[in-house]
Design a protein around this motif. Structure first.
Motif, PDB file in Angstrom:
ATOM      1  N   GLU A 126     -11.193 -18.602  -0.755  1.00  0.00           N
ATOM      2  CA  GLU A 126     -11.724 -18.082   0.510  1.00  0.00           C
ATOM      3  C   GLU A 126     -11.793 -16.550   0.470  1.00  0.00           C
ATOM      4  O   GLU A 126     -12.784 -15.954   0.889  1.00  0.00           O
ATOM      5  CB  GLU A 126     -10.834 -18.545   1.668  1.00  0.00           C
ATOM      6  CG  GLU A 126     -11.360 -18.184   3.035  1.00  0.00           C
ATOM      7  CD  GLU A 126     -10.455 -18.726   4.138  1.00  0.00           C
ATOM      8  OE1 GLU A 126     -10.145 -17.955   5.054  1.00  0.00           O
ATOM      9  OE2 GLU A 126     -10.065 -19.912   4.054  1.00  0.00           O
ATOM     10  N   LEU A 127     -10.762 -15.924  -0.059  1.00  0.00           N
ATOM     11  CA  LEU A 127     -10.739 -14.474  -0.204  1.00  0.00           C
ATOM     12  C   LEU A 127     -11.891 -14.006  -1.091  1.00  0.00           C
ATOM     13  O   LEU A 127     -12.608 -13.056  -0.759  1.00  0.00           O
ATOM     14  CB  LEU A 127      -9.398 -14.029  -0.806  1.00  0.00           C
ATOM     15  CG  LEU A 127      -9.311 -12.562  -1.200  1.00  0.00           C
ATOM     16  CD1 LEU A 127      -8.869 -11.727  -0.013  1.00  0.00           C
ATOM     17  CD2 LEU A 127      -8.350 -12.374  -2.349  1.00  0.00           C
ATOM     18  N   ILE A 128     -12.093 -14.682  -2.213  1.00  0.00           N
ATOM     19  CA  ILE A 128     -13.175 -14.315  -3.135  1.00  0.00           C
ATOM     20  C   ILE A 128     -14.525 -14.454  -2.448  1.00  0.00           C
ATOM     21  O   ILE A 128     -15.376 -13.558  -2.530  1.00  0.00           O
ATOM     22  CB  ILE A 128     -13.112 -15.166  -4.426  1.00  0.00           C
ATOM     23  CG1 ILE A 128     -11.843 -14.826  -5.210  1.00  0.00           C
ATOM     24  CG2 ILE A 128     -14.358 -14.964  -5.280  1.00  0.00           C
ATOM     25  CD1 ILE A 128     -11.534 -15.789  -6.342  1.00  0.00           C
ATOM     26  N   CYS A 129     -14.739 -15.551  -1.747  1.00  0.00           N
ATOM     27  CA  CYS A 129     -16.014 -15.782  -1.056  1.00  0.00           C
ATOM     28  C   CYS A 129     -16.267 -14.744   0.033  1.00  0.00           C
ATOM     29  O   CYS A 129     -17.385 -14.245   0.169  1.00  0.00           O
ATOM     30  CB  CYS A 129     -16.053 -17.189  -0.456  1.00  0.00           C
ATOM     31  SG  CYS A 129     -16.186 -18.476  -1.701  1.00  0.00           S
ATOM     32  N   GLU A 130     -15.229 -14.404   0.795  1.00  0.00           N
ATOM     33  CA  GLU A 130     -15.377 -13.394   1.849  1.00  0.00           C
ATOM     34  C   GLU A 130     -15.801 -12.056   1.258  1.00  0.00           C
ATOM     35  O   GLU A 130     -16.709 -11.399   1.769  1.00  0.00           O
ATOM     36  CB  GLU A 130     -14.069 -13.215   2.617  1.00  0.00           C
ATOM     37  CG  GLU A 130     -13.776 -14.311   3.605  1.00  0.00           C
ATOM     38  CD  GLU A 130     -12.400 -14.162   4.258  1.00  0.00           C
ATOM     39  OE1 GLU A 130     -11.764 -13.089   4.116  1.00  0.00           O
ATOM     40  OE2 GLU A 130     -11.971 -15.120   4.914  1.00  0.00           O
ATOM     41  N   GLU A 131     -15.151 -11.651   0.169  1.00  0.00           N
ATOM     42  CA  GLU A 131     -15.484 -10.366  -0.444  1.00  0.00           C
ATOM     43  C   GLU A 131     -16.846 -10.418  -1.131  1.00  0.00           C
ATOM     44  O   GLU A 131     -17.576  -9.434  -1.139  1.00  0.00           O
ATOM     45  CB  GLU A 131     -14.391  -9.910  -1.410  1.00  0.00           C
ATOM     46  CG  GLU A 131     -13.163  -9.433  -0.679  1.00  0.00           C
ATOM     47  CD  GLU A 131     -12.169  -8.700  -1.572  1.00  0.00           C
ATOM     48  OE1 GLU A 131     -12.598  -8.032  -2.535  1.00  0.00           O
ATOM     49  OE2 GLU A 131     -10.975  -8.808  -1.287  1.00  0.00           O
ATOM     50  N   ALA A 132     -17.213 -11.567  -1.695  1.00  0.00           N
ATOM     51  CA  ALA A 132     -18.509 -11.700  -2.361  1.00  0.00           C
ATOM     52  C   ALA A 132     -19.656 -11.580  -1.364  1.00  0.00           C
ATOM     53  O   ALA A 132     -20.733 -11.077  -1.707  1.00  0.00           O
ATOM     54  CB  ALA A 132     -18.593 -13.023  -3.104  1.00  0.00           C
ATOM     55  N   SER A 133     -19.417 -11.993  -0.118  1.00  0.00           N
ATOM     56  CA  SER A 133     -20.482 -11.910   0.889  1.00  0.00           C
ATOM     57  C   SER A 133     -20.767 -10.471   1.308  1.00  0.00           C
ATOM     58  O   SER A 133     -21.855 -10.176   1.790  1.00  0.00           O
ATOM     59  CB  SER A 133     -20.145 -12.765   2.111  1.00  0.00           C
ATOM     60  OG  SER A 133     -19.040 -12.210   2.789  1.00  0.00           O
ATOM     61  N   SER A 134     -19.813  -9.569   1.111  1.00  0.00           N
ATOM     62  CA  SER A 134     -20.031  -8.183   1.524  1.00  0.00           C
ATOM     63  C   SER A 134     -20.005  -7.184   0.362  1.00  0.00           C
ATOM     64  O   SER A 134     -20.296  -6.011   0.555  1.00  0.00           O
ATOM     65  CB  SER A 134     -18.983  -7.778   2.554  1.00  0.00           C
ATOM     66  OG  SER A 134     -17.693  -7.849   1.988  1.00  0.00           O
ATOM     67  N   ASP A 135     -19.681  -7.632  -0.840  1.00  0.00           N
ATOM     68  CA  ASP A 135     -19.574  -6.728  -1.988  1.00  0.00           C
ATOM     69  C   ASP A 135     -20.448  -7.251  -3.124  1.00  0.00           C
ATOM     70  O   ASP A 135     -20.143  -8.279  -3.734  1.00  0.00           O
ATOM     71  CB  ASP A 135     -18.110  -6.625  -2.427  1.00  0.00           C
ATOM     72  CG  ASP A 135     -17.876  -5.606  -3.521  1.00  0.00           C
ATOM     73  OD1 ASP A 135     -18.833  -5.249  -4.244  1.00  0.00           O
ATOM     74  OD2 ASP A 135     -16.715  -5.171  -3.675  1.00  0.00           O
ATOM     75  N   ALA A 136     -21.512  -6.538  -3.409  1.00  0.00           N
ATOM     76  CA  ALA A 136     -22.477  -6.973  -4.425  1.00  0.00           C
ATOM     77  C   ALA A 136     -21.850  -7.077  -5.814  1.00  0.00           C
ATOM     78  O   ALA A 136     -22.229  -7.942  -6.602  1.00  0.00           O
ATOM     79  CB  ALA A 136     -23.666  -6.023  -4.448  1.00  0.00           C
ATOM     80  N   SER A 137     -20.877  -6.208  -6.123  1.00  0.00           N
ATOM     81  CA  SER A 137     -20.274  -6.259  -7.459  1.00  0.00           C
ATOM     82  C   SER A 137     -19.470  -7.545  -7.656  1.00  0.00           C
ATOM     83  O   SER A 137     -19.457  -8.107  -8.746  1.00  0.00           O
ATOM     84  CB  SER A 137     -19.400  -5.028  -7.704  1.00  0.00           C
ATOM     85  OG  SER A 137     -18.291  -5.015  -6.836  1.00  0.00           O
ATOM     86  N   VAL A 138     -18.802  -8.003  -6.600  1.00  0.00           N
ATOM     87  CA  VAL A 138     -18.047  -9.264  -6.687  1.00  0.00           C
ATOM     88  C   VAL A 138     -19.020 -10.427  -6.832  1.00  0.00           C
ATOM     89  O   VAL A 138     -18.833 -11.309  -7.673  1.00  0.00           O
ATOM     90  CB  VAL A 138     -17.141  -9.463  -5.450  1.00  0.00           C
ATOM     91  CG1 VAL A 138     -16.506 -10.844  -5.461  1.00  0.00           C
ATOM     92  CG2 VAL A 138     -16.079  -8.379  -5.382  1.00  0.00           C
TER      93      VAL A 138
END
Length: 147
Positions: A126-138
């Motif tokens: 969930e943490l990874i998905c949340e950050e991936a939605s707002s951070d293009a590098s992730v």
């Protein structure tokens, strides 16, 4: 002997007046690590909860949030240090997507045994998905590692 004690004491005082003697530079000093700080950041001198010596960047501060995400999959510092010192020497405090991906694709993937609860892995993903939605590098890293 008193001169030696004074010099040694100055080297371990937070915010010492001299850059070469300070553990952590104060606001009037250049923003570069002192010799003592570099030594503390790179050497294996901190004991983990499993009794092994580690460099600070290999250890995590045991907080409720970190434990809920990483569980027993990482080494924790056995000694509690003041927050400012822990950050200065490089103890891991915050779990971000980059860290989670590095653990999943690196240390955890190559470990002979790994154990995590479904709830723990859910929180981590969930943490990874949340950050991936707002951070293009992730998001980019997720897409390239998938192939």
């Amino acid at each position: 002997a008193d001169e030696w004690r004074t010099a040694l004491r100055a080297r371990v005082v937070l915010g010492s007046e001299t850059a070469e003697g300070a553990l952590l530079p104060n606001s009037t000093m250049p923003a570069r690590p002192t010799q003592l700080l570099r030594l503390l950041q790179t050497q294996r001198w901190l004991i983990s909860t499993d009794g092994v010596l580690h460099a600070p960047n290999e250890l995590w501060v045991s907080t409720k949030q970190v434990r809920s995400l990483l569980g027993g999959g990482v080494a924790y510092a056995a000694t509690a240090l003041p927050d400012e010192m822990g950050r200065a020497i490089g103890l891991n405090v915050h779990v971000g997507a980059a860290t989670a991906l590095a653990l999943i694709g690196g240390a955890w993937a190559t470990a002979s045994t790994f154990s995590a609860s479904v709830a723990q892995m859910s929180r981590l993903l969930e943490l990874i998905c949340e950050e991936a939605s707002s951070d293009a590098s992730v998001k980019s890293r997720l897409c390239t590692e998938r192939r």
